[in-house]
Design a protein around this motif. Structure first.
Motif: not given
Length: 247
Positions: A199-207, A209-215, A229-231
């Motif tokens: 189920d990855q990558p999911d760019n935080g799944g829209g949550d 709490e996780w923000g943009e996950e670019d790294c 995950l967030s850089c």
């Protein structure tokens, strides 16, 4: 008397007729002789004209032009051959130099290569696992300062090595910071081998709490599977660089 006159007249007319025929025959003969002489004269003139034309006329000029053209083309061919010979010699010289360089490179490649202290060698690269955590950018800067960059995993053997080498979650050199969903390695190559966690990558799944996950980092599991995950999250990182030749 009348009959005698008639006979004489007939004789005269016959004589006159014969004389007239003879005159016509002489005239025809003269005309034929004249025409024959004229033909002979014309033939002589034509022959003379042909000799002159052959010796001095346009034919001579034509042959001269043909000769000049052939000479010109022959010279052009000779010039081209000379140029090709020069280029051949230059090419041979370049090949010789390249052969010497290749021999030198092969000689260097047979020398023993080594990794700096604290780095592990695998294949044609050296790997370093950081001792302190930090953000993705901090990890990359540290790798650059050490003469390398964040690891680029481009084959299955290297992925297996990383899975045994990484004992903690660690940053690798993959991100989509420029264009969302367009993953690039730090050496600007595109992603063609992946080891994503389910189920990855999911760019935080829209949550939020996780923000943009670019790294991307590897998990501390037996497969070192990948997760976005967030850089700015603080993790360890893995560096990679080419080994140096031993003295």
């Amino acid at each position: 008397m009348e009959e005698m006159y008639t006979n004489e007249d007939s004789a005269k007319r016959t004589t006159n007729k014969k004389g007239s025929s003879s005159s016509k025959e002489r005239l025809y003969l003269g005309v034929l002789i004249y025409l024959w002489l004229l033909n002979v004269f014309l033939l002589i003139r034509l022959y003379s004209f042909g000799v002159c034309f052959k010796d001095q006329g346009p034919l001579t000029g034509g042959l001269s032009n043909i000769k000049d053209n052939l000479t010109h083309h022959l010279q052009a061919i000779n010039d081209q051959l000379a140029l090709m010979t020069e280029q051949r010699d230059l090419l041979n010289s370049n090949i010789t130099q390249m052969s010497k360089q290749l021999i030198r490179f092969q000689s260097l490649s047979t020398q023993e290569k080594k990794c700096p202290k604290g780095w592990n060698m695998f294949g044609h690269s050296c790997y370093f696992f950081s001792t302190n955590p930090g953000s993705w950018e901090e990890g990359r800067n540290d790798c650059k300062n050490r003469g390398g960059d964040l690891v680029v995993i481009d084959d299955a053997n290297e992925q297996r090595f990383v899975s045994t080498f990484a004992n903690k979650a660690a940053w690798i050199g993959l991100n989509d910071k420029v264009t969302e969903g367009s993953w690039k390695w730090v050496d600007e190559t595109s992603l063609y081998l992946a080891n994503w966690e389910e189920d990855q990558p999911d760019n935080g799944g829209g949550d939020p709490e996780w923000g943009e996950e670019d790294c991307i980092h590897v998990r501390d599991d037996n497969k070192a599977s990948w997760n976005d995950l967030s850089c700015e999250i603080s993790l360890f990182w893995i560096c990679e660089k080419v080994p140096t030749l031993s003295e």
